[in-house]
Structures are given as structure tokens and as C-alpha cells.
Design a protein around this motif. Structure first.
Motif, short mmCIF file in Angstrom:
data_model
loop_
_atom_site.label_atom_id
_atom_site.label_comp_id
_atom_site.label_asym_id
_atom_site.label_seq_id
_atom_site.Cartn_x
_atom_site.Cartn_y
_atom_site.Cartn_z
N ASP A 120 0.91 -1.50 -0.09
CA ASP A 120 -0.31 -0.01 0.34
C ASP A 120 0.80 1.33 0.13
OD1 ASP A 120 -1.76 2.05 0.14
OD2 ASP A 120 -2.23 1.39 1.96
N PHE A 121 1.28 1.87 -1.52
CA PHE A 121 2.13 3.17 -1.23
C PHE A 121 1.67 3.85 -0.57
CE2 PHE A 121 2.21 0.66 -4.92
CZ PHE A 121 3.39 -0.29 -5.04
N SER A 122 0.39 3.99 0.37
CA SER A 122 -0.03 5.57 0.76
C SER A 122 0.07 5.13 1.85
CB SER A 122 -1.76 5.44 0.47
OG SER A 122 -2.46 5.26 1.00
N GLN A 123 1.14 4.44 2.46
CA GLN A 123 1.00 4.46 4.43
C GLN A 123 2.14 4.89 4.81
OE1 GLN A 123 1.08 0.25 5.68
NE2 GLN A 123 1.47 -0.49 4.21
N TYR A 124 3.29 5.17 3.99
CA TYR A 124 3.97 5.62 4.25
C TYR A 124 4.53 7.59 4.25
CZ TYR A 124 5.11 0.53 3.05
OH TYR A 124 5.62 -0.46 2.92
N ASP A 125 5.37 7.45 5.62
CA ASP A 125 5.40 9.46 5.52
C ASP A 125 6.78 9.58 5.39
OD1 ASP A 125 6.25 7.82 7.74
OD2 ASP A 125 5.51 8.92 9.40
N SER A 126 7.87 8.30 5.41
CA SER A 126 9.64 8.71 4.92
C SER A 126 9.62 6.86 4.24
CB SER A 126 10.00 8.75 6.71
OG SER A 126 9.76 8.00 7.33
#
Length: 292
Positions: A120-126
Motif C-alpha cells: 500500500d503505497f499511501s501508508q508511508y510518511d518516510s
């Protein structure tokens, strides 16, 4: 939200473990590897079992066992999969390429994922990575797209190239860089002083950390790594050689007929250049062996 480590080398994996170990184990993180060497499937499973990473993704970027490999193995007289299976593999790869063009980079990445499920590419903040491979660039660009450019992209590697200005890529925005010796970077005083962070130094006498990495990399002490009278590990009189992964000229190139040499001309030129570096490296090893 969580962080993602994209690691194409064992050294990057080591740094990812080190960073999670140094007080960051409570930060949710995933790690992504590729099948660029034998044993990475088992390595990814061990990484996930450490508890430092929620998901250990493994992407299959191995050479396709298709018609090209079939012809190569046939030329060398090696065992190979059947003609029908190699044809099926080539057709499946063509299908993957076509659908990737239609559905985009996210599909192209997840369709090759063989461990860890769907990313899930949307779950990362870094994200922590190095942009030297198109696969990494594609993954980062997909994450930036899914997070509306809010994800921070950090460079993490620790090879010699990360200390040179050429590392300051324009393929995607860089928020921070992580190095073991920040002040050695030749771009340190060019406005990056506050954006370069120190990777925690690895202490070989930290038994807990050493046991973790020995487990992850399936290392067994063969007796060469001895302790001195104070109980500290010593390397002894050894030469540590850091090099690129240059390979010898493939055997099948010496057995090609004129038609196959013409067909594989570009591939031959590439392997010839790499084999030159390989032979020079082996010459150095021979000199050391002859004088030891």
C-alpha cells in the motif's frame, strides 16, 4: 503512517536494522528486498521474524527463464527448462509489460511481489533508499503520488558514492541523507549541514545486535573471528576488499556461431567490459595469494 526501507544490498539491510535497533524499534516500518541473489527469500523471512519490520516485501526481479535463457543454456549444453515452459515464461513477461504500461508503476511493482503481499503505497510518511536503480525510482514516485507528495524521501546507503555531490539526485526530492561520517561528504557545507544525519555506529561487542545480524544473515563463526584476552573481537591479519559485483565473461559467448554473435552483439559488448574489471580483480587476488 510508517517508514519503508528499500534495500538492494546487504549493507543497506544492515543499516536498516541498525537504525531500527537504535531506539526506533517502536516506529512502524516495512522493508523491501529484491531477488538479486540466492537466498533472499529466506533472508526476507528472517528479517520479518526479528520484529523490526511489520512486512518484509520481496520483489522478483530475477532473469526470466524464457526463450533467451533457453537458447543460452542450449548453446552451453546446460540443463534447462522445456521449450514450452520457456515460451510460456516469455509470454507471461510480455503480458506483464503490456499491463504495466496500461495500469502503471504500482501494478508493475505489486505484480512482481512474491512475499509480503500487496504494498500500500499511501501508508508511508518516510522512505529510506538509494536511487541508483529504476525500480527504486518507480517505487518512490508511486509513493509520492499516493501520498500527494507528502512522504519524506531519505537517502540511505553508505557506499563511497554517497559522500560525493553526484548523489544529490533530481529524480525525486530529497529530504535528508543518512551517513556514518556526515562531515566527510563533499557537499556537507553546501547547505546540507542540517539535512545530513548520522547512522548509529555499529558496535561489534554489542552481543544483542551481533546475534540479531548473525541470525538475519545466517552467519556462522568459522573460527576466524577470535576474541582477545579482554573478550573483544579482533579481525587479525586480514585483507578486506570492497568491490563492485563484476562478473566473468559468460561461457556461452565463446561457443556462439556467427548468427548468434550478431544477434547478441550488444550483450557481448556489455559483458566484455564487465569481464575486464573481473579479470583485473582476480589478478589482484592472485598477487595477494602469491605473496602471503
Amino acid at each position: 503512517m510508517k517508514r519503508l526501507y528499500i534495500c538492494l544490498t546487504d549493507f543497506q539491510i544492515l543499516n536498516a536494522i541498525s537504525m531500527q535497533y537504535a531506539g526506533n524499534e517502536k516506529i512502524e516500518a516495512d522493508i523491501m528486498l529484491v531477488t538479486n541473489k540466492e537466498g533472499n527469500y529466506e533472508l526476507a523471512k528472517r528479517l520479518q521474524s526479528t520484529g523490526f519490520f511489520e512486512n518484509a516485501f520481496l520483489l522478483n526481479n530475477s532473469r526470466i527463464q524464457g526463450m533467451h535463457m533457453y537458447l543460452r543454456n542450449a548453446t552451453e549444453g546446460k540443463k534447462h527448462i522445456t521449450l514450452i515452459n520457456s515460451l510460456k515464461n516469455s509470454l507471461n513477461e510480455i503480458k506483464h509489460i503490456v499491463f504495466s504500461k496500461i495500469k502503471g508503476k504500482g501494478y508493475a511493482i505489486n505484480n512482481k511481489m512474491i512475499l509480503g503481499g500487496t504494498m500500500d503505497f499511501s501508508q508511508y510518511d518516510s522512505v529510506f533508499c538509494l536511487d541508483k536503480r529504476q525500480l527504486v525510482v518507480d517505487c518512490v514516485q508511486e509513493i509520492l503520488k499516493a501520498t500527494e507528495q507528502k512522504c519524506k524521501i531519505n537517502l540511505l546507503d553508505e557506499g563511497t558514492s554517497t559522500y560525493w555531490r553526484s548523489i544529490l539526485t533530481k529524480k525525486f526530492p530529497i529530504n535528508e541523507i543518512f551517513l556514518m561520517a556526515p562531515k566527510l561528504a563533499n557537499y556537507f557545507h553546501e547547505g546540507w549541514e542540517n539535512r545530513i544525519n548520522t547512522i548509529p555506529a555499529i558496535n561489534i561487542n554489542d552481543d544483542k545486535f551481533r546475534n540479531i545480524i548473525n541470525y538475519v544473515f545466517a552467519f556462522e563463526d568459522d573460527g576466524h573471528y577470535l576474541k582477545n584476552k579482554n573478550g573483544l573481537y579482533e579481525m587479525g591479519n586480514q585483507i578486506v576488499f570492497f568491490d563492485q559485483n563484476w562478473d566473468p565473461m559468460p561461457e556461452y559467448f565463446s561457443k556462439l556461431n556467427r548468427f548468434m554473435k550478431f544477434l547478441l552483439h550488444n550483450s557481448y559488448k556489455k559483458h566484455k567490459k564487465e569481464s575486464m574489471f573481473y579479470e583485473r580483480k582476480m589478478d589482484m587476488f592472485r598477487i595477494v595469494a602469491d605473496n602471503s
